[in-house]
Design a protein around this motif. Structure first.
Motif, mmCIF file in Angstrom:
data_model
loop_
_atom_site.group_PDB
_atom_site.id
_atom_site.type_symbol
_atom_site.label_atom_id
_atom_site.label_comp_id
_atom_site.label_asym_id
_atom_site.label_seq_id
_atom_site.Cartn_x
_atom_site.Cartn_y
_atom_site.Cartn_z
ATOM 1 N N PRO A 20 0.777 -1.689 -0.600
ATOM 2 C CA PRO A 20 -0.074 0.044 0.021
ATOM 3 C C PRO A 20 0.704 0.864 0.199
ATOM 4 O O PRO A 20 2.501 1.385 0.840
ATOM 5 C CB PRO A 20 -0.308 0.024 1.348
ATOM 6 N N ASP A 21 0.689 2.153 -1.059
ATOM 7 C CA ASP A 21 0.521 3.290 -0.872
ATOM 8 C C ASP A 21 -0.107 4.561 -0.021
ATOM 9 O O ASP A 21 -0.878 4.119 0.102
ATOM 10 C CB ASP A 21 1.752 4.190 -1.970
ATOM 11 N N GLU A 22 0.716 5.872 0.181
ATOM 12 C CA GLU A 22 -0.254 7.232 0.211
ATOM 13 C C GLU A 22 -1.982 6.765 0.218
ATOM 14 O O GLU A 22 -2.513 7.075 1.167
ATOM 15 C CB GLU A 22 0.740 7.832 0.284
ATOM 16 N N ILE A 23 -2.149 6.919 -0.947
ATOM 17 C CA ILE A 23 -3.650 6.523 -2.141
ATOM 18 C C ILE A 23 -4.519 5.484 -1.196
ATOM 19 O O ILE A 23 -5.618 5.307 -1.137
ATOM 20 C CB ILE A 23 -3.474 6.872 -3.715
ATOM 21 N N ASP A 24 -3.550 4.328 -0.295
ATOM 22 C CA ASP A 24 -4.390 3.424 -0.085
ATOM 23 C C ASP A 24 -5.124 3.847 1.151
ATOM 24 O O ASP A 24 -5.674 2.661 1.631
ATOM 25 C CB ASP A 24 -3.676 1.915 -0.144
ATOM 26 N N ILE A 25 -4.347 4.505 1.567
ATOM 27 C CA ILE A 25 -4.643 4.540 3.081
ATOM 28 C C ILE A 25 -5.416 6.025 2.900
ATOM 29 O O ILE A 25 -5.364 7.076 3.283
ATOM 30 C CB ILE A 25 -2.817 4.954 3.808
ATOM 31 N N GLY A 26 -6.116 5.881 4.270
ATOM 32 C CA GLY A 26 -7.253 6.905 4.869
ATOM 33 C C GLY A 26 -7.906 6.833 6.345
ATOM 34 O O GLY A 26 -8.131 5.975 6.573
ATOM 35 N N PHE A 27 -8.930 7.355 6.654
ATOM 36 C CA PHE A 27 -10.139 7.912 7.253
ATOM 37 C C PHE A 27 -11.461 7.664 7.764
ATOM 38 O O PHE A 27 -11.774 8.311 6.256
ATOM 39 C CB PHE A 27 -9.866 8.790 8.648
ATOM 40 N N GLN A 28 -12.279 6.941 8.357
ATOM 41 C CA GLN A 28 -13.673 6.562 7.899
ATOM 42 C C GLN A 28 -14.542 6.662 9.635
ATOM 43 O O GLN A 28 -14.008 5.377 9.954
ATOM 44 C CB GLN A 28 -14.140 5.511 6.739
ATOM 45 N N ALA A 29 -14.396 7.897 9.751
ATOM 46 C CA ALA A 29 -14.931 7.724 11.070
ATOM 47 C C ALA A 29 -13.565 7.089 12.332
ATOM 48 O O ALA A 29 -12.694 8.108 11.750
ATOM 49 C CB ALA A 29 -16.132 7.059 11.348
ATOM 50 N N ARG A 30 -14.523 6.492 12.950
ATOM 51 C CA ARG A 30 -13.003 5.632 13.816
ATOM 52 C C ARG A 30 -12.501 4.087 13.243
ATOM 53 O O ARG A 30 -11.508 4.154 13.997
ATOM 54 C CB ARG A 30 -14.221 5.537 14.535
ATOM 55 N N GLU A 31 -12.567 5.055 11.864
ATOM 56 C CA GLU A 31 -12.132 3.568 11.286
ATOM 57 C C GLU A 31 -10.761 4.233 10.413
ATOM 58 O O GLU A 31 -10.656 4.928 9.849
ATOM 59 C CB GLU A 31 -12.221 1.986 10.711
ATOM 60 N N MET A 32 -9.829 3.501 10.673
ATOM 61 C CA MET A 32 -8.424 3.692 9.098
ATOM 62 C C MET A 32 -8.796 2.383 7.878
ATOM 63 O O MET A 32 -8.389 1.262 8.169
ATOM 64 C CB MET A 32 -6.620 3.600 10.555
ATOM 65 N N LEU A 33 -8.783 3.233 6.569
ATOM 66 C CA LEU A 33 -8.748 2.002 6.181
ATOM 67 C C LEU A 33 -7.245 2.363 5.255
ATOM 68 O O LEU A 33 -6.722 3.187 4.915
ATOM 69 C CB LEU A 33 -9.860 2.956 5.127
ATOM 70 N N VAL A 34 -6.884 0.589 5.319
ATOM 71 C CA VAL A 34 -5.544 0.774 4.232
ATOM 72 C C VAL A 34 -5.708 -0.572 3.998
ATOM 73 O O VAL A 34 -6.019 -1.751 3.980
ATOM 74 C CB VAL A 34 -4.080 -0.093 5.552
ATOM 75 N N ALA A 35 -5.155 0.275 2.264
ATOM 76 C CA ALA A 35 -5.294 -1.787 1.287
ATOM 77 C C ALA A 35 -7.193 -1.929 1.427
ATOM 78 O O ALA A 35 -6.622 -3.300 1.162
ATOM 79 C CB ALA A 35 -4.186 -2.234 1.256
ATOM 80 N N GLY A 36 -8.399 -1.268 1.161
ATOM 81 C CA GLY A 36 -9.059 -1.934 1.260
ATOM 82 C C GLY A 36 -9.904 -3.143 2.762
ATOM 83 O O GLY A 36 -11.019 -2.971 2.877
ATOM 84 N N HIS A 37 -8.861 -2.718 3.833
ATOM 85 C CA HIS A 37 -9.105 -3.325 4.945
ATOM 86 C C HIS A 37 -9.272 -2.157 6.275
ATOM 87 O O HIS A 37 -8.583 -1.282 5.817
ATOM 88 C CB HIS A 37 -7.718 -3.791 5.768
ATOM 89 N N LYS A 38 -10.487 -2.658 6.724
ATOM 90 C CA LYS A 38 -10.717 -1.998 8.255
ATOM 91 C C LYS A 38 -10.705 -1.957 9.331
ATOM 92 O O LYS A 38 -10.674 -2.985 9.629
ATOM 93 C CB LYS A 38 -12.704 -1.389 7.741
ATOM 94 N N LEU A 39 -9.575 -0.799 10.116
ATOM 95 C CA LEU A 39 -8.690 -1.009 11.456
ATOM 96 C C LEU A 39 -9.161 -0.693 12.064
ATOM 97 O O LEU A 39 -9.262 1.080 12.346
ATOM 98 C CB LEU A 39 -7.895 -1.482 11.064
ATOM 99 N N CYS A 40 -10.579 -0.467 12.665
ATOM 100 C CA CYS A 40 -11.398 0.538 13.594
ATOM 101 C C CYS A 40 -9.935 0.222 15.385
ATOM 102 O O CYS A 40 -9.428 -0.042 16.202
ATOM 103 C CB CYS A 40 -12.309 -0.097 14.500
ATOM 104 N N ILE A 41 -9.833 1.429 15.286
ATOM 105 C CA ILE A 41 -9.139 2.159 16.759
ATOM 106 C C ILE A 41 -9.786 2.055 17.919
ATOM 107 O O ILE A 41 -8.398 1.463 19.048
ATOM 108 C CB ILE A 41 -8.467 3.997 16.502
ATOM 109 N N GLN A 42 -10.780 1.627 17.916
ATOM 110 C CA GLN A 42 -11.042 0.921 19.177
ATOM 111 C C GLN A 42 -10.871 -0.697 19.451
ATOM 112 O O GLN A 42 -11.426 -1.116 20.247
ATOM 113 C CB GLN A 42 -12.480 1.450 19.321
ATOM 114 N N ASN A 43 -10.837 -1.318 18.722
ATOM 115 C CA ASN A 43 -11.243 -2.336 18.801
ATOM 116 C C ASN A 43 -9.043 -2.988 19.138
ATOM 117 O O ASN A 43 -8.542 -3.069 18.389
ATOM 118 C CB ASN A 43 -11.061 -3.572 17.122
ATOM 119 N N GLU A 44 -8.789 -4.095 19.852
ATOM 120 C CA GLU A 44 -7.713 -4.215 20.390
ATOM 121 C C GLU A 44 -6.858 -5.207 19.266
ATOM 122 O O GLU A 44 -5.589 -4.546 18.968
ATOM 123 C CB GLU A 44 -7.630 -5.204 21.192
#
Length: 93
Positions: A20-44
């Motif tokens: 992934p490069d910069e264009i594959d990384i973003g935010f949506q509410a409390r989630e970080m989007l990385v190469a199509g994967h949603k990663l929630c900052i509140q999930n351990e």
């Protein structure tokens, strides 16, 4: 306590294998989007994956770009902070 360290490392490596490069990384509410994967900052487990991803140069660059954008947006917000109250007063008159 995180019990899925091996699973989280595998998830991280799977994300990094897509290069992934910069264009594959973003935010949506409390989630970080990385190469199509949603990663929630509140999930351990997701937080562990994100912390491992921080070792990636591209991921670090993307986070820096997001921080710079947020700073610029805050500067813009400060310039127009009182504008909403002025507009509301004028509309009420």
């Amino acid at each position: 306590m995180i019990h899925n360290t091996d699973k989280n490392l595998t998830r991280t490596l799977a994300i990094l294998s897509t290069h992934p490069d910069e264009i594959d990384i973003g935010f949506q509410a409390r989630e970080m989007l990385v190469a199509g994967h949603k990663l929630c900052i509140q999930n351990e487990d997701d937080r562990e994956v994100l912390s491992i991803l921080m070792a990636s140069k591209e991921f670090g660059f993307a986070v820096t770009a997001i921080e710079q954008m947020a700073k610029k947006l805050r500067e813009m917000q400060a310039r127009y902070e009182g504008l909403a109250q002025v507009v509301a007063k004028e509309m009420a008159a």
